[in-house]
Design an enzyme around this catalytic site. Sequence first.
Site, PDB file in Angstrom:
ATOM      1  N   HIS A 228       0.869  -1.372   0.382  1.00 54.41           N
ATOM      2  CA  HIS A 228      -0.019   0.042   0.273  1.00 54.41           C
ATOM      3  C   HIS A 228       0.642   1.018  -0.097  1.00 54.41           C
ATOM      4  CE1 HIS A 228       0.965  -0.435   4.415  1.00 54.41           C
ATOM      5  NE2 HIS A 228       0.990   0.867   4.546  1.00 54.41           N
ATOM      6  N   ASP A 230       0.979   5.193   1.504  1.00 51.80           N
ATOM      7  CA  ASP A 230      -0.085   5.883   3.110  1.00 51.80           C
ATOM      8  C   ASP A 230      -1.234   7.173   2.346  1.00 51.80           C
ATOM      9  OD1 ASP A 230       1.269   3.924   4.819  1.00 51.80           O
ATOM     10  OD2 ASP A 230       3.130   5.130   5.512  1.00 51.80           O
ATOM     11  N   HIS A 292       4.379   0.395   0.049  1.00 56.11           N
ATOM     12  CA  HIS A 292       5.820  -0.613   1.416  1.00 56.11           C
ATOM     13  C   HIS A 292       4.465  -1.744   1.859  1.00 56.11           C
ATOM     14  CE1 HIS A 292       3.751   3.023   3.045  1.00 56.11           C
ATOM     15  NE2 HIS A 292       3.368   2.057   4.304  1.00 56.11           N
ATOM     16  N   ARG A 302       7.342  -8.571  16.301  1.00 55.04           N
ATOM     17  CA  ARG A 302       7.525  -7.445  15.270  1.00 55.04           C
ATOM     18  C   ARG A 302       6.633  -6.462  15.330  1.00 55.04           C
ATOM     19  NH1 ARG A 302       6.924  -5.134  10.345  1.00 55.04           N
ATOM     20  NH2 ARG A 302       8.908  -3.262  10.332  1.00 55.04           N
TER      21      ARG A 302
END
Length: 371
Positions: A228, A230, A292, A302
């Site tokens: 996607h 941002d 990303h 994570r």
Amino acid sequence: MHSLSVSGQPSLLCQLEWKSLNQVPDSHIWPPDLLHHHPTSNIIPPSSSMPIIDLTAADSVLIPLVGRACETWGAFQITGHGVPLRLLDLVEAQTCRLFSLPSAHKLRAQRCPSGGVTGYGPALISSFFSKLFWSEGFTIVGSAQEDARKLWPNCFNDFCSAMEEYSKGMKDLSRRVIVLMLRSLGLSEEDIDEVGPLRGHDEVEPVLQLNYYPPCPEPDRTMGLADHTDSSLITIIHQSSCVTGLQLLHHDESDNPRPQWVEVPPILGALVVNVGDLFHIISNGRFHTVIHRAVVDRTWSRISVAYFCGPLAHFKVGPIQKIVDPNHGPAYPGITWPKYLSLKKKLHNETLASIRLPLAAKRQDDEKKVL
Ligand SMILES: C=C1C[C@]23C[C@H]1CC[C@H]2[C@@]12CCC[C@@](C)(C(=O)O1)[C@H]2[C@@H]3C(=O)O
Ligand SMILES: O=C(O)CCC(=O)C(=O)O
Ligand SMILES: [Fe+2]
């Protein structure tokens, strides 16, 4: 920013007890064609690596570095940014505390299924995919109090004060980075005060996205957070320091005709800056809005904390006139952030293309044809 609304997320939260699984359930197995397009393994080392910029340097040094990073990568890491490690550790610890709560407990702060933005749930873009992400998310717009009270009725303060202090740090830092980015486009300090998207910056409600990616027994069959861009002007990401997961789609024009996924190595104390769609718009397409995604790890969980910096809700963001080449004209119309988000919830990665204007030269040609 209560006018922001991104709906259409799955109303049924498939809440997994991650630890009990020794294989990925069907609900989270991504079809090979999607994974094939963007293989999670076999990442070819890029010939150049993502820029790391030390903000303690002089502005005259930083401005060209930041400009080049935004044009070629659409992202860079920053060190020397002045946000203390203590604050990064604190926000990470509170995020960890939240996601370690039992599932039923977390669901008390579930994002409202009919169009809510704040609260606990899968990342909002999950509605575009038939398979679920190997992750959990928690979105904070403005204050975290209401949701934090549902999670810890008697001790929500530690969480809220950590998020507030962090948002404040990110707000100041995002201003600094945005000024460097605008200066690299050739704007002076005065221009920035006049035309810049920073007007009312202090009143903008912070948007924080907390992401948790549990260890996964079959990391190559699933996706932590699908590719996607941002929507923001910029996003500043803190990622846990020992596990890789964040990847950028990078087009290295010199060597490789095809874009490649490049890992963003976690560096203790560094922060990642992504150029978002709105900055791509104000730069009239000069800055690259970076695609990303996050992949998951077999052994380690994570955490990432993303701060989305946008303009005031009523501010119309459009290409800055001073930098628009009159021969080509603006590539995008002016648009507010809430309007952009409402388009994005329908069109996902096609949103920018859907509002792009034809080039002025082409417009003139077409007009001549009509005459
Ligand atoms: C202010 C924002 C920006 C949002 C929507 C809204 C609140 C949550 C943000 C995210 C966070 C996770 C990735 C993303 C793609 C998503 O699914 O939700 C982001 C989205 C966007 O950048 O478009
Ligand atoms: O987990 C990450 O590093 C990426 C998170 C992200 O892209 C987002 O929250 O928008
Ligand atoms: Fe993102």
